[in-house]
Design a protein around this motif. Structure first.
Motif, PDB file in Angstrom:
ATOM      1  N   THR A  73       0.849  -1.204   0.000  1.00 26.63           N
ATOM      2  CA  THR A  73       0.000   0.000   0.000  1.00 26.63           C
ATOM      3  C   THR A  73       0.878   1.244   0.000  1.00 26.63           C
ATOM      4  O   THR A  73       2.037   1.194   0.414  1.00 26.63           O
ATOM      5  N   ALA A  74       0.314   2.327  -0.495  1.00 25.56           N
ATOM      6  CA  ALA A  74       1.048   3.588  -0.483  1.00 25.56           C
ATOM      7  C   ALA A  74       1.153   4.081   0.955  1.00 25.56           C
ATOM      8  O   ALA A  74       0.160   4.125   1.669  1.00 25.56           O
ATOM      9  N   GLY A  75       2.354   4.436   1.373  1.00 24.99           N
ATOM     10  CA  GLY A  75       2.553   4.779   2.781  1.00 24.99           C
ATOM     11  C   GLY A  75       2.405   6.252   3.089  1.00 24.99           C
ATOM     12  O   GLY A  75       2.450   6.649   4.251  1.00 24.99           O
ATOM     13  N   GLN A  76       2.228   7.088   2.047  1.00 25.65           N
ATOM     14  CA  GLN A  76       2.139   8.525   2.288  1.00 25.65           C
ATOM     15  C   GLN A  76       0.967   8.829   3.225  1.00 25.65           C
ATOM     16  O   GLN A  76      -0.078   8.201   3.145  1.00 25.65           O
TER      17      GLN A  76
ATOM     18  N   ALA B 298       3.730   0.679  -4.783  1.00 30.01           N
ATOM     19  CA  ALA B 298       2.417   1.267  -4.518  1.00 30.01           C
ATOM     20  C   ALA B 298       2.512   2.772  -4.303  1.00 30.01           C
ATOM     21  O   ALA B 298       1.603   3.510  -4.658  1.00 30.01           O
ATOM     22  N   ASP B 299       3.644   3.225  -3.715  1.00 31.66           N
ATOM     23  CA  ASP B 299       3.819   4.656  -3.464  1.00 31.66           C
ATOM     24  C   ASP B 299       3.786   5.471  -4.755  1.00 31.66           C
ATOM     25  O   ASP B 299       3.373   6.628  -4.752  1.00 31.66           O
ATOM     26  N   ASP B 300       4.273   4.887  -5.842  1.00 34.44           N
ATOM     27  CA  ASP B 300       4.276   5.605  -7.117  1.00 34.44           C
ATOM     28  C   ASP B 300       2.997   5.352  -7.897  1.00 34.44           C
ATOM     29  O   ASP B 300       2.514   6.208  -8.619  1.00 34.44           O
ATOM     30  N   LEU B 302      -0.249   4.564  -6.987  1.00 34.21           N
ATOM     31  CA  LEU B 302      -1.526   5.194  -6.633  1.00 34.21           C
ATOM     32  C   LEU B 302      -1.614   6.644  -7.104  1.00 34.21           C
ATOM     33  O   LEU B 302      -2.607   7.024  -7.740  1.00 34.21           O
ATOM     34  N   TYR B 340      -6.581  -6.181  -7.116  1.00 33.93           N
ATOM     35  CA  TYR B 340      -5.678  -5.154  -6.608  1.00 33.93           C
ATOM     36  C   TYR B 340      -5.849  -3.845  -7.372  1.00 33.93           C
ATOM     37  O   TYR B 340      -5.939  -2.773  -6.785  1.00 33.93           O
TER      38      TYR B 340
END
Ligand SMILES: Nc1nc2c(ncn2[C@@H]2O[C@H](COP(=O)(O)OP(=O)(O)O)[C@@H](O)[C@H]2O)c(=O)[nH]1
Ligand SMILES: [Mg+2]
Ligand SMILES: [Zn+2]
Lengths: 223, 471
Positions: A73-76, B298-300, B302, B340
């Motif tokens: 998952t995106a951690g931001q 995932a950080d990039d 999304l 996903y």
């Protein structure tokens, strides 16, 4: 969803399907962990797949085939509110913190609280202190972290994505618990089905006829 | 491009997109004859009513239309009035009507005939490798399920329908495990059969289950669409997303991602819609790979998906998402690649709905200025947007064309149906006439010639002698 009511292998006998979601603050090493586990490399630049956010791993556990879907998952911080969308219907969650960053441990604890509140005991939790290779700079107390994990029914592991330490064990142990959980649920369902089968109406469950089966195979089917 | 400074041009005029009912604020849809889903339902139920009125015209108490009052929007009811007059003016022909009315409301299976044919074509090679009989069995099973669901679709809530469809999917799995003709299939083949069955069912039920009028889907579509329009100033930097705007290869991939997400609206089955999402995300991962020289995490991913969603502003976004969540086999939405990506799309939409100054790293007042449209940030994407707009127009026109083609086909088949009906009617009348003639034959006797008493006709010889008056 992981098992069929007959309590055996799910999805056409192909084994268990588990969804595991990775949660934690940015930069604690979530992506590194999953890439190390699935691809056995540390630097994501060397990953062979097109992406490193959704990875699959197949393993065999106690004669059962397990298909693991690991969702990064995106951690931001600004994406924090999206958590429920991602952990919905998860069998397990890995809450990652950086052992050199107390703040990230607090974030992991917040995730635990949220998950327990939203999903209860259905979800298997593992708290992971990553970057243990940086032991000299460790600020999160190991004993406290382990005690906390025990108090919320979660496992605790130390890992290093850099040195490939503790990762295999961590996922394996999580899988075992998810398998137990799935079998427990399957047994409960079987018991419920057995009760339902005792009622005469249950006999009408025919594959051919949608309507009949629809009415009788509902959760509280018996009269 | 010389016109780079201009903002995005309006694509189709607002009025053209709006529901055909003048009083209605919603968007119309070609599949629904230009109405929004609510108005379409009203039109359809009115049509059904006046048709049944026509059928039972000698029933003395068919008269009053009570429903008229509740939809008194003037333009619309006038149109309806006209329509009713026209239907009622039709001559009564009940005398010769053949017993089962040939104008039964068409089932959704017949209506989806061309889509089903296409689905069958797409899977033809697969079924050839296994067993044609399997396809026949699946189609027959699906049709019976479809009929059952279609019969209750208007009466049940979406939640109930969702449960029912998911239950049908489970029944299909059970059937494939239990029945002999499926026993030789591998697990993968069974899965493909299942996908085929799911697509078959939902292709038929699409019109009843997409954006049903019992839900708020359509309202939500409007809200998110307006919201995305308001957010048109958001660029890659605001989202901290690593899209190098100048690289032509990256730009191309952004366009193909946008095209894919736009195509989601025209697919009918949830699985097909899901495939559009998967292809969109595939393009995003490729562009991120180009942009940063390694696989994206995932950080990039999304932020890039949010960016693409904002730039695409896909039509009926909420309806599409809800339709997939409700009616796609739930197993496919829990784990797996498509799940996903779909989850991320839901996340992106949820993020867009809640975007505030903090989520795009701007001070509050600057954010408010952008939102109110008072200030427009300079962006290299303005020119790109123009191109995106054209692509969107092309996409929409393609959909329109497809729809026109379909309607043309419908007209042709209805015309040939009418032709057959006329012929049958003619035969019917002829045979009835024949029967009547047989019952009451008209026999033409030879005309009796007046007897000429004075002629030398031998017939007159046989006549009795004239009566002689006796005194
Ligand atoms: N020393 C050390 N560094 C790590 C370890 N795991 C990750 N990192 C580094 O931490 C940074 C963030 O890692 P990343 O996987 O992107 O974290 P994420 O944001 O949680 O996905 C990267 O620079 C990694 O190289 C580890 O086990 N030890
Ligand atoms: Mg990451
Ligand atoms: Zn309308």
């Amino acid at each position: 969803m992981a098992t069929t009511p007959d309590g055996g292998e799910s999805i056409g006998g192909r084994g268990y399907n588990f969804k595991v979601v990775l949660l934690g603050e940015g930069c604690v090493g979530k992506t590194s962990l999953v890439v190390r586990y699935v691809e056995d490399v540390f630097n994501t630049k060397h990953v062979t797949t097109l992406q490193a956010s959704f990875l699959n791993k197949k393993l065999s556990l106690a004669g059962r085939r397990v298909h693991l879907s690991i969702w990064d998952t995106a951690g931001q911080e600004r994406f924090h509110a999206l958590g429920p969308i991602y952990y919905r219907a998860s069998n397990g969650a890995v809450l990652v913190y950086d052992v050199t960053d107390q703040d990230s441990f607090e974030k992991a604890k917040n995730w635990v609280k949220e998950l327990r509140k939203m999903l209860g005991a259905d979800i298997c939790l593992t708290i992971v202190g990553n970057k243990i290779d940086l032991q000299k700079e460790q600020t999160v107390d190991t004993k406290l972290a382990e005690e906390y994990a025990a108090s919320v029914g979660a496992s605790h592991f130390h890992t290093s994505a850099k040195l490939n330490a503790g990762i295999e064990e961590m996922f394996l142990e999580l899988c075992k618990r998810m398998l137990e959980q799935a079998q427990k649920e399957a047994e409960q369902r079987m018991a419920a089905d057995f009760q339902a089968a005792a009622s005469p109406r249950r006999n009408v469950v025919v594959v051919e006829d949608g309507e009949e089966a629809l009415e009788t195979s509902g959760r509280s089917a018996c009269c | 491009m010389q016109s780079a400074a201009r903002g995005p041009s309006p694509r189709v005029s607002e009025a053209e997109l709006k529901c055909k009912n003048d009083e209605c604020e919603f968007y119309g849809n070609a599949q629904w004859g230009g109405y929004c889903s609510k108005c379409r339902k009203i039109v359809a139920s009115r049509a059904a009513k006046s048709e049944s009125r026509l059928r039972h015209q000698h029933d003395s108490f068919s008269g009053h239309d009570r429903s008229g009052a509740s939809y008194s929007s003037s333009g619309f009811s006038r149109f309806e009035e006209k329509r009713r007059q026209q239907t009622e003016k039709k001559p009564k022909m009940n005398v010769f009507k053949k017993s089962p009315s040939p104008k039964e409301p068409a089932s959704c299976i017949t209506l989806a005939a061309s889509e089903l044919e296409q689905l069958k074509q797409e899977n033809a090679s697969f079924f050839r490798t296994i067993d044609q009989q399997v396809e026949k069995d699946i189609a027959a099973t699906c049709r019976s399920h479809v009929d059952k669901i279609a019969a209750v679709a208007e009466l049940k809530s979406v939640d109930e329908l969702e449960k029912q469809i998911q239950q049908v999917y489970k029944l299909l799995v059970n059937k494939m495990d239990a029945f002999k003709i499926y026993s030789r299939l591998s697990a993968e083949e069974k899965d493909q059969c299942l996908i085929y069955a799911e697509n078959y069912i939902m292709t038929c039920l699409y019109t009843s289950l997409f954006c049903p009028p019992t839900t708020e889907d359509e309202n939500k579509d409007l809200i998110i669409q307006n919201r995305i329009r308001q957010l048109s100033w958001v660029n890659a930097e605001h989202l901290e997303c690593k899209i190098s705007e100048t690289e032509p290869e990256v730009r191309e991939l952004v366009y193909s991602a946008i095209t894919e997400i736009l195509s989601m609206d025209s697919a009918r089955a949830p699985n097909e819609k899901l495939s559009c999402v998967v292809r969109c995300c595939g393009a995003i991962f490729r562009l991120l790979q180009v942009a940063q020289g390694g696989p994206a995490s995932a950080d990039d991913f999304l932020p890039a998906l949010i960016f693409v969603t904002l730039k695409a502003n896909p039509p009926r976004l909420k309806s599409n998402i809800n339709y997939i969540s409700r009616f796609c086999n739930e197993n496919r939405l829990v784990s797996g690649e498509a799940a996903y990506y779909f989850t991320n799309l839901c996340g992106a939409v949820s993020f867009i709905e809640g975007i505030g100054a903090k989520s795009v790293n701007l001070p509050n007042d600057e954010f408010d200025q952008y939102m109110s449209g008072k200030v427009v940030p300079v962006s290299t994407w303005d020119s790109a947007l123009l191109m995106c707009e054209s692509m969107r127009v092309i996409n929409e026109q393609l959909t329109t064309l497809e729809d026109l083609e379909k309607r043309n086909g419908n007209t042709l088949s209805t015309a040939s149906l009418l032709h057959q009906e006329i012929l049958a009617f003619q035969d019917d009348i002829c045979s009835k006439l024949d029967a009547l003639v047989e019952q009451a034959p008209l026999i033409l006797r030879p005309i009796k010639e007046p007897t000429e008493l004075d002629s030398e006709n031998p017939l007159t010889e046989s006549l009795p002698p004239p009566i002689v008056p006796q005194v």
